[in-house]
Design a protein around this motif. Structure first.
Motif, PDB file in Angstrom:
ATOM      1  N   GLU A 166       0.821  -1.211   0.000  1.00 15.60           N
ATOM      2  CA  GLU A 166       0.000   0.000   0.000  1.00 15.60           C
ATOM      3  C   GLU A 166       0.858   1.266   0.000  1.00 15.60           C
ATOM      4  N   GLU A 198       1.870  -1.953 -19.067  1.00 17.92           N
ATOM      5  CA  GLU A 198       1.155  -1.898 -17.788  1.00 17.92           C
ATOM      6  C   GLU A 198       0.192  -3.068 -17.571  1.00 17.92           C
ATOM      7  N   GLU A 199      -0.517  -3.411 -18.613  1.00 15.73           N
ATOM      8  CA  GLU A 199      -1.526  -4.452 -18.441  1.00 15.73           C
ATOM      9  C   GLU A 199      -0.885  -5.800 -18.102  1.00 15.73           C
ATOM     10  N   ARG A 202       0.427  -5.721 -14.584  1.00 17.85           N
ATOM     11  CA  ARG A 202      -0.603  -5.820 -13.563  1.00 17.85           C
ATOM     12  C   ARG A 202      -1.124  -7.256 -13.436  1.00 17.85           C
ATOM     13  N   GLU A 206      -0.897  -9.444 -10.126  1.00 13.68           N
ATOM     14  CA  GLU A 206      -2.130  -9.903  -9.462  1.00 13.68           C
ATOM     15  C   GLU A 206      -2.089 -11.403  -9.206  1.00 13.68           C
ATOM     16  N   PRO A 217      -3.690  -3.430  -4.346  1.00 10.04           N
ATOM     17  CA  PRO A 217      -4.584  -2.281  -4.361  1.00 10.04           C
ATOM     18  C   PRO A 217      -4.536  -1.533  -5.688  1.00 10.04           C
ATOM     19  N   GLN A 218      -5.579  -0.749  -5.967  1.00 11.30           N
ATOM     20  CA  GLN A 218      -5.542   0.170  -7.100  1.00 11.30           C
ATOM     21  C   GLN A 218      -4.743   1.396  -6.649  1.00 11.30           C
ATOM     22  N   VAL A 220      -4.842   4.656  -6.081  1.00 10.53           N
ATOM     23  CA  VAL A 220      -5.765   5.800  -6.005  1.00 10.53           C
ATOM     24  C   VAL A 220      -5.004   7.105  -5.802  1.00 10.53           C
ATOM     25  N   ARG A 222      -1.241   8.956  -6.713  1.00  8.52           N
ATOM     26  CA  ARG A 222      -0.148   8.779  -7.664  1.00  8.52           C
ATOM     27  C   ARG A 222       0.849   9.904  -7.483  1.00  8.52           C
TER      28      ARG A 222
END
Lengths: 254, 323
Positions: A166, A198-199, A202, A206, A217-218, A220, A222
């Motif tokens: 986080e 990025e994809e 990720r 994950e 986490p996303q 949120v 930056r």
């Protein structure tokens, strides 16, 4: 190749060198501070790979810059505002969970990035990427294993790992930012299009997070700015430490 | 058979075993972990090997102190590689000690409580970049002289560990010497820095060989068992002889007015070591005694949750495999 192109490639090699150098520095701070001797050894080993990588990139940048520039003038004679590493690399080493999580997130990124850089039209960058990729494969094996160990170890280790992730997540979007310089070099087939990674990054992360039982986490929040010299307060202290001898005794050979 | 005859028989057996053991030692056979050995031999070895292992590990601190501040990327990489080697040497040596029936945890506990020692040289601080040169050249140099001799030590795992370690140590000594050589070719401030480091590390390096043979507590028995192959004073002389010319070659002065070639002996004479300083630093009066152990203890304590997580994970995996 034109001088303009050379200048741009130099700036590109320089920023990749900065990323590696600052990361290597943080890892080297673990020397004699590891949780047990084998890990001490492993972390200094990885640190050494990054210092080596930094030297390859910075030596190349210095060659292109010319005028007496060397890997050392680049490393030791630039101040905070001239350093162009991404912010995630300069964050203090934190605890073992923080170092592990950062290493893992970066290893997954670097695996994709270096694989792509191996195809660069610039043969020096491609060669450095190829050598570095071998190291990163090994680093990733290790950092992934530690993600699983910490995530599936004790309640405490899981909690520490979750906290670390986080604290890090808001620094990851910067890994995929393409600025005007890179856009130019991408069209010339020299630089890697990070945005396109990025994809895959990720989904690889994950999968591991899932196995480790930790939430990814996303982002949120930056934080950005490394490439333009807009750093955290931590970098100045790192440089004060790293550059001390050269600054106190300028103009000497070591 | 009554009790006293049994005891007599046991001590006769023991005496025979000991005689056989000494015969093998005298015959230059290596003693291996499963072989019978006198309890005192085992204890003596654990003491020496663990002290050696702890020295490698504690020795990472004064050098680690300069990794982040190394004045060039080349020097940084070499120093990192070197300190990494030291950690590796610590591992071989802990493993060698473990073959004698003691655990890593027990060895580390003994370091933390002060029951086990490490080389007292590491209680001296590393204050300048030149200290990386002096430590490499002198401290590793002294260690090599000792370790070369230990390649012939009677305990197999220790002797084999020494062979591997010696190969790497000679690179360490060269890197230290090269740091000093570069400084001596530099400007006035750099030459001063190099000379100052040598002034501070020369005598403590001579102390690394331990007390004079006549005052050495463990020496006699260690020589009979061939744990030690050459005496403290012999090894110290060898080190002095090799260092004088190396110092001269790059313009460094060794801080001993009594240092001179003795044609008759074929060796350099040198001044008397300040044994008060030696015993005083061992007794806790060095700059770094407390820091070194506290640093190790802190890192170990901070890593406790990591080791617990690793154990828990391994246990879960083992359980899943058997389920």
């Amino acid at each position: 190749m034109s001088n303009v192109a050379n200048e741009k490639i130099a700036a590109y090699a320089n920023r990749l060198g900065d990323d590696s150098l600052i990361h290597g520095h943080r890892l080297s701070e673990w020397c004699s501070n590891g949780p047990f001797l084998e890990e001490d050894l492993a972390m200094t080993n990885v640190a050494l790979d990054y210092i080596g990588r930094a030297r390859n990139f910075l030596t190349y940048a210095a060659e292109l810059i010319g005028g007496g520039a060397t890997e050392d003038t680049l490393a030791y004679e630039r101040d905070c505002l001239e350093y162009t590493n991404l912010l995630i690399y300069e964050l203090p080493k934190g605890d073992f969970a923080f170092t592990t999580a950062r290493q893992y997130l970066l290893d997954e990124f670097e695996l994709l990035f270096l694989t792509a850089l191996c195809n660069s039209e610039d043969s020096t960058l491609a060669a450095v990427a190829e050598k570095s990729l071998k190291e990163t494969r090994y680093h990733l094996r290790r950092s992934k294993e530690w993600m699983l160990r910490l995530g599936n170890g004790t309640e405490e280790s899981k909690e520490k790992l979750q906290t670390a992730v986080e604290q890090l997540i808001g620094y990851t979007p910067e890994l995929f930012e393409v600025d005007a310089l890179e856009k130019d070099l991408i069209s010339g087939g020299i630089a890697v299009d990070r945005a396109g990674l990025e994809e895959s990054w990720r989904s690889a992360c994950e999968k591991t997070f899932d196995e480790a039982g930790v939430n990814m986490p996303q982002a949120v929040w930056r934080v950005k700015g490394g490439r333009t010299g807009f750093h955290t307060e931590h970098l100045g202290h790192l440089l004060a430490d790293m550059q001390f001898v050269q600054r106190a005794y300028p103009g000497c050979q070591w | 058979m009554n009790m006293s005859t049994m005891n007599l028989n046991r001590s006769q057996d023991e005496a025979e075993l000991e005689a056989e053991f000494q015969r093998r030692i005298d015959n230059e056979e290596k003693i291996e972990p499963k072989d019978w050995m006198p309890e005192a031999y085992r204890k003596n070895l654990i003491r020496q090997i663990s002290q050696h292992a702890h020295s490698e590990v504690i020795g990472m601190q004064p050098e680690g102190n300069w990794i982040t501040r190394a004045p060039s990327l080349h020097r940084k990489a070499v120093l990192l590689a070197k300190v990494q080697d030291e950690a590796g040497h610590g591992l071989y040596l802990y493993s060698a000690a473990e073959t004698l029936g003691i655990s890593r945890e027990e060895l580390i506990d003994a370091l933390h409580t002060g029951a086990a020692k490490y080389a007292s040289i590491f209680n001296y601080p590393s204050l300048s970049w030149a200290d990386m040169g002096a430590i490499g050249w002198l401290v590793d140099g002294a260690a090599i002289v000792n370790q070369v001799s230990l390649q012939r030590t009677s305990y197999g795992p220790y002797a084999r560990g020494m062979v591997r370690i010696c190969k790497e140590e000679s690179f360490h000594q060269r890197q230290g010497y090269h740091i000093l050589m570069t400084l001596m070719e530099g400007d006035e401030r750099q030459r001063k820095m190099a000379q100052d480091a040598v002034n501070r590390f020369w005598w403590p390096s001579l102390m690394m060989f331990g007390p004079h043979d006549s005052d050495s507590e463990h020496s006699g028995q260690s020589m009979t068992w061939k744990i030690k192959r050459q005496s403290n004073d012999e090894l110290r002389q060898k080190f002095v002889d090799q260092s004088v010319e190396q110092a001269e070659a790059i313009g460094l002065t060794l801080p001993d007015p009594d240092l001179r070639w003795n044609e008759e002996r074929g060796h350099y004479d040198f001044g008397e070591i300040d044994w008060d300083e030696f015993y005083s630093v061992i007794a806790g009066n060095g700059h770094c005694n407390r820091d070194r152990v506290a640093h190790h203890r802190r890192a170990h304590d901070e890593g406790a949750w990591v080791r617990e997580a690793l154990d828990a994970y391994e246990n879960k995996r083992a359980a899943a495999r058997t389920a």
